[in-house]
Motif scaffolding. Structure first.
Motif, PDB file in Angstrom:
ATOM      1  N   TRP A  36      59.516   9.426 -78.532  1.00 11.90           N
ATOM      2  CA  TRP A  36      59.909  10.502 -79.316  1.00 11.90           C
ATOM      3  C   TRP A  36      61.512  10.578 -79.159  1.00 11.90           C
ATOM      4  O   TRP A  36      61.741  10.890 -77.837  1.00 11.90           O
ATOM      5  N   VAL A  37      62.583  10.114 -79.925  1.00  8.01           N
ATOM      6  CA  VAL A  37      63.821  10.489 -79.622  1.00  8.01           C
ATOM      7  C   VAL A  37      64.206  11.429 -80.643  1.00  8.01           C
ATOM      8  O   VAL A  37      63.988  11.106 -81.878  1.00  8.01           O
ATOM      9  N   ALA A  45      66.313  17.694 -86.327  1.00 13.73           N
ATOM     10  CA  ALA A  45      66.202  17.964 -85.021  1.00 13.73           C
ATOM     11  C   ALA A  45      65.694  19.316 -84.880  1.00 13.73           C
ATOM     12  O   ALA A  45      65.122  19.802 -83.770  1.00 13.73           O
ATOM     13  N   ASP A  46      65.825  20.358 -85.552  1.00 18.29           N
ATOM     14  CA  ASP A  46      65.407  21.595 -85.665  1.00 18.29           C
ATOM     15  C   ASP A  46      64.230  22.108 -86.301  1.00 18.29           C
ATOM     16  O   ASP A  46      63.820  23.134 -86.303  1.00 18.29           O
ATOM     17  N   ILE A  47      63.732  21.205 -86.883  1.00 17.26           N
ATOM     18  CA  ILE A  47      62.652  21.382 -87.553  1.00 17.26           C
ATOM     19  C   ILE A  47      61.050  20.922 -86.732  1.00 17.26           C
ATOM     20  O   ILE A  47      61.131  19.787 -86.433  1.00 17.26           O
ATOM     21  N   GLY A  48      60.166  21.740 -86.561  1.00 23.82           N
ATOM     22  CA  GLY A  48      58.984  21.333 -86.165  1.00 23.82           C
ATOM     23  C   GLY A  48      57.940  20.817 -87.125  1.00 23.82           C
ATOM     24  O   GLY A  48      57.886  21.555 -87.967  1.00 23.82           O
ATOM     25  N   VAL A  49      57.440  19.724 -86.698  1.00 21.89           N
ATOM     26  CA  VAL A  49      56.134  19.337 -88.131  1.00 21.89           C
ATOM     27  C   VAL A  49      55.082  18.959 -87.158  1.00 21.89           C
ATOM     28  O   VAL A  49      54.704  18.593 -86.071  1.00 21.89           O
ATOM     29  N   THR A  50      53.970  19.440 -87.820  1.00 24.23           N
ATOM     30  CA  THR A  50      52.537  19.058 -87.371  1.00 24.23           C
ATOM     31  C   THR A  50      51.899  17.818 -88.423  1.00 24.23           C
ATOM     32  O   THR A  50      51.937  17.947 -89.661  1.00 24.23           O
ATOM     33  N   SER A  85      60.083  10.798 -89.316  1.00 26.30           N
ATOM     34  CA  SER A  85      60.435  10.224 -87.898  1.00 26.30           C
ATOM     35  C   SER A  85      59.214  10.429 -86.980  1.00 26.30           C
ATOM     36  O   SER A  85      59.079   9.712 -86.251  1.00 26.30           O
ATOM     37  N   ALA A  86      58.517  11.665 -87.247  1.00 23.41           N
ATOM     38  CA  ALA A  86      57.358  11.760 -86.222  1.00 23.41           C
ATOM     39  C   ALA A  86      56.229  10.750 -86.718  1.00 23.41           C
ATOM     40  O   ALA A  86      55.491  10.284 -85.946  1.00 23.41           O
ATOM     41  N   VAL A  90      54.546   8.010 -83.840  1.00 20.71           N
ATOM     42  CA  VAL A  90      53.256   7.742 -83.397  1.00 20.71           C
ATOM     43  C   VAL A  90      52.690   6.550 -83.912  1.00 20.71           C
ATOM     44  O   VAL A  90      51.569   5.835 -83.263  1.00 20.71           O
ATOM     45  N   LEU A  91      52.885   5.946 -84.761  1.00 25.38           N
ATOM     46  CA  LEU A  91      52.400   4.500 -85.225  1.00 25.38           C
ATOM     47  C   LEU A  91      53.259   3.596 -84.379  1.00 25.38           C
ATOM     48  O   LEU A  91      52.551   2.540 -83.813  1.00 25.38           O
ATOM     49  N   ARG A  92      54.531   3.710 -83.912  1.00 25.81           N
ATOM     50  CA  ARG A  92      55.237   2.628 -83.021  1.00 25.81           C
ATOM     51  C   ARG A  92      54.730   2.733 -81.688  1.00 25.81           C
ATOM     52  O   ARG A  92      54.673   1.775 -80.890  1.00 25.81           O
ATOM     53  N   CYS A  93      54.514   3.783 -81.092  1.00 25.46           N
ATOM     54  CA  CYS A  93      53.923   3.949 -79.856  1.00 25.46           C
ATOM     55  C   CYS A  93      52.478   3.400 -79.422  1.00 25.46           C
ATOM     56  O   CYS A  93      52.173   3.385 -78.316  1.00 25.46           O
TER      57      CYS A  93
END
Length: 124
Positions: A36-37, A45-50, A85-86, A90-93
Motif C-alpha cells: 500500500w502506497v 489520500a485523506d479518505i478511508g475506505v472499507t 487504489s485499495a 489487495v489483488l496485487r499483494c
C-alpha cells in the motif's frame, strides 16, 4: 509505503462472532500493507475506505467479489480513486499464489472486510 506502527485493531471476520487468530490477522494486514502506497498529493489520500471480498481456499481473492462497504467523507471521484487504489493493493499483494492463511481455518477467513485509512489499516 507505511510503517507497521500504523497498524491498528486487527480482526478478520467471516461472520458475526467468528474471529480469526490475532496473529493471522496481523500477518495478513502486514502482507497487504507492504503493497500500500499512499499518494499524499491526492484528495483520495485523506479518505478511508472499507472493502469486502470473498477468498478462495487457496488464499486467493475472488476479484469480482471486491466491493466498497463504506468510505469516509470526500468527493465521489476521490472516494472512487481511494476504493480503486485499495482494490488494486489487495489483488496485487497476492503475488500469484494467494495469501498465506491456514486452510484449516478457511471458514473463518472466506469473507474479509479490510479498512484502508491514512491513519490505520484494520481487518474485520
Amino acid at each position: 509505503m507505511r510503517g507497521t506502527e500504523a497498524l491498528a485493531v486487527l480482526c478478520l471476520m467471516a461472520a458475526p462472532g467468528t474471529v480469526l487468530a490475532q496473529s493471522y490477522a496481523a500477518e495478513f494486514a502486514q502482507a497487504v500493507e507492504r503493497c500500500w502506497v499512499i499518494d499524499v498529493h491526492s484528495e483520495a489520500a485523506d479518505i478511508g475506505v472499507t472493502l469486502a471480498y470473498s477468498m478462495l481456499p487457496d488464499g486467493k481473492i475472488q476479484p469480482d467479489s471486491v466491493h466498497l462497504v463504506r468510505a469516509s467523507s470526500g468527493s465521489k471521484a476521490a472516494i472512487d480513486r481511494a476504493f480503486q487504489s485499495a482494490r488494486r493493493v489487495v489483488l496485487r499483494c497476492q503475488w500469484g499464489g494467494g495469501y498465506d492463511l491456514p486452510a484449516s481455518d478457511y471458514a473463518r477467513w472466506k469473507v474479509v472486510e479490510m479498512t484502508f485509512d491514512p491513519h490505520e489499516l484494520r481487518l474485520e
